[in-house]
Motif scaffolding. Sequence first.
Motif, PDB file in Angstrom:
ATOM      1  N   GLN A  38       0.848  -1.163  -0.064  1.00 51.10           N
ATOM      2  CA  GLN A  38       0.112   0.040  -0.054  1.00 51.10           C
ATOM      3  C   GLN A  38       0.979   1.380  -0.129  1.00 51.10           C
ATOM      4  O   GLN A  38       1.543   1.555   0.918  1.00 51.10           O
ATOM      5  CB  GLN A  38      -0.903   0.030   1.193  1.00 51.10           C
ATOM      6  CG  GLN A  38      -1.860   1.179   1.319  1.00 51.10           C
ATOM      7  CD  GLN A  38      -3.146   0.832   2.193  1.00 51.10           C
ATOM      8  OE1 GLN A  38      -2.899   0.068   3.217  1.00 51.10           O
ATOM      9  NE2 GLN A  38      -4.230   1.390   1.890  1.00 51.10           N
ATOM     10  N   ALA A  39       0.859   1.986  -1.178  1.00 48.32           N
ATOM     11  CA  ALA A  39       1.553   3.339  -1.101  1.00 48.32           C
ATOM     12  C   ALA A  39       0.652   4.610  -0.442  1.00 48.32           C
ATOM     13  O   ALA A  39      -0.636   4.153  -0.418  1.00 48.32           O
ATOM     14  CB  ALA A  39       1.695   3.831  -2.686  1.00 48.32           C
ATOM     15  N   PRO A  40       1.230   5.432  -0.094  1.00 44.06           N
ATOM     16  CA  PRO A  40       0.284   6.698   0.290  1.00 44.06           C
ATOM     17  C   PRO A  40      -0.917   7.060  -0.604  1.00 44.06           C
ATOM     18  O   PRO A  40      -0.275   7.300  -1.876  1.00 44.06           O
ATOM     19  CB  PRO A  40       1.509   7.519   0.576  1.00 44.06           C
ATOM     20  CG  PRO A  40       2.629   6.906   0.621  1.00 44.06           C
ATOM     21  CD  PRO A  40       2.624   5.960   0.036  1.00 44.06           C
ATOM     22  N   GLY A  41      -1.779   7.275   0.085  1.00 47.76           N
ATOM     23  CA  GLY A  41      -3.190   7.699  -0.933  1.00 47.76           C
ATOM     24  C   GLY A  41      -3.563   6.656  -1.838  1.00 47.76           C
ATOM     25  O   GLY A  41      -4.473   7.100  -2.626  1.00 47.76           O
ATOM     26  N   LYS A  42      -2.930   5.519  -1.727  1.00 47.94           N
ATOM     27  CA  LYS A  42      -3.638   4.424  -2.737  1.00 47.94           C
ATOM     28  C   LYS A  42      -4.158   3.201  -1.788  1.00 47.94           C
ATOM     29  O   LYS A  42      -3.974   2.984  -0.741  1.00 47.94           O
ATOM     30  CB  LYS A  42      -2.571   3.871  -3.401  1.00 47.94           C
ATOM     31  CG  LYS A  42      -2.169   4.969  -4.254  1.00 47.94           C
ATOM     32  CD  LYS A  42      -1.080   4.394  -5.497  1.00 47.94           C
ATOM     33  CE  LYS A  42      -0.572   5.649  -6.388  1.00 47.94           C
ATOM     34  NZ  LYS A  42       0.425   4.780  -7.486  1.00 47.94           N
ATOM     35  N   GLU A  43      -4.804   2.562  -2.597  1.00 49.27           N
ATOM     36  CA  GLU A  43      -5.609   1.399  -1.983  1.00 49.27           C
ATOM     37  C   GLU A  43      -4.730  -0.117  -1.983  1.00 49.27           C
ATOM     38  O   GLU A  43      -3.476   0.192  -2.657  1.00 49.27           O
ATOM     39  CB  GLU A  43      -6.703   0.864  -3.012  1.00 49.27           C
ATOM     40  CG  GLU A  43      -7.913   1.868  -3.052  1.00 49.27           C
ATOM     41  CD  GLU A  43      -9.032   1.257  -3.758  1.00 49.27           C
ATOM     42  OE1 GLU A  43     -10.161   1.624  -3.733  1.00 49.27           O
ATOM     43  OE2 GLU A  43      -8.790   0.021  -4.322  1.00 49.27           O
ATOM     44  N   ARG A  44      -4.768  -0.817  -1.293  1.00 52.77           N
ATOM     45  CA  ARG A  44      -4.052  -1.825  -0.955  1.00 52.77           C
ATOM     46  C   ARG A  44      -3.982  -2.552  -2.309  1.00 52.77           C
ATOM     47  O   ARG A  44      -5.122  -2.945  -2.688  1.00 52.77           O
ATOM     48  CB  ARG A  44      -4.332  -2.629   0.325  1.00 52.77           C
ATOM     49  CG  ARG A  44      -3.355  -3.787   0.959  1.00 52.77           C
ATOM     50  CD  ARG A  44      -3.593  -4.012   2.292  1.00 52.77           C
ATOM     51  NE  ARG A  44      -3.591  -3.069   3.259  1.00 52.77           N
ATOM     52  CZ  ARG A  44      -3.490  -3.264   4.600  1.00 52.77           C
ATOM     53  NH1 ARG A  44      -3.767  -4.453   4.893  1.00 52.77           N
ATOM     54  NH2 ARG A  44      -3.321  -2.093   5.248  1.00 52.77           N
ATOM     55  N   GLU A  45      -2.664  -3.019  -2.491  1.00 51.22           N
ATOM     56  CA  GLU A  45      -2.601  -3.595  -3.859  1.00 51.22           C
ATOM     57  C   GLU A  45      -1.890  -5.178  -3.859  1.00 51.22           C
ATOM     58  O   GLU A  45      -1.018  -5.397  -2.785  1.00 51.22           O
ATOM     59  CB  GLU A  45      -1.913  -2.805  -4.545  1.00 51.22           C
ATOM     60  CG  GLU A  45      -1.296  -3.393  -5.922  1.00 51.22           C
ATOM     61  CD  GLU A  45      -0.305  -2.640  -6.792  1.00 51.22           C
ATOM     62  OE1 GLU A  45      -0.023  -2.999  -7.930  1.00 51.22           O
ATOM     63  OE2 GLU A  45       0.460  -1.866  -6.079  1.00 51.22           O
ATOM     64  N   PHE A  46      -2.770  -6.242  -4.491  1.00 53.04           N
ATOM     65  CA  PHE A  46      -2.059  -7.425  -4.156  1.00 53.04           C
ATOM     66  C   PHE A  46      -0.805  -7.718  -5.152  1.00 53.04           C
ATOM     67  O   PHE A  46      -0.522  -7.103  -6.129  1.00 53.04           O
ATOM     68  CB  PHE A  46      -3.099  -8.653  -4.951  1.00 53.04           C
ATOM     69  CG  PHE A  46      -2.704  -9.861  -5.123  1.00 53.04           C
ATOM     70  CD1 PHE A  46      -2.423 -10.440  -6.245  1.00 53.04           C
ATOM     71  CD2 PHE A  46      -2.398 -10.557  -4.217  1.00 53.04           C
ATOM     72  CE1 PHE A  46      -1.969 -11.675  -6.447  1.00 53.04           C
ATOM     73  CE2 PHE A  46      -2.212 -12.023  -4.024  1.00 53.04           C
ATOM     74  CZ  PHE A  46      -2.086 -12.659  -5.233  1.00 53.04           C
TER      75      PHE A  46
END
Length: 124
Positions: A38-46
């Motif tokens: 998870q990057a700042p301001g982004k959704e959690r990514e697989f």
Amino acid sequence: VQLQASGGGLVQAGGSLRLSCAASGNTLSSYVMGWFRQAPGKEREFVGAIRCSDGTTYYAESAKGRFAISRDNAKSSVYLQMNSLKPEDTAVYFCAARFRWPTFPGRPGEYRYWGQGTQVTVSS
């Protein structure tokens, strides 16, 4: 089930890091382990997942060819080897677990147990 992720840090673009996730509570082979970021301001990514009983892996397109997931059942640990890192790989990386292969392995909601995350920063 408790998960402890480690191994994050600062690395230059093109470099490599290996993240670890130590699991406790049950035999590692009982789990399907996922890696997310998870990057700042982004959704959690697989990123990818592994079935610890037989080592079957599944990766997000963005991870194929650069990242590899492995496990050591004797050490109750799962690893995420990251090569050819790019600045866009900068994120907090999480490991997650569940007991059976999920219908949608890329969905965070499929995983019941989560570690605390480890920061990976890739400088350009």
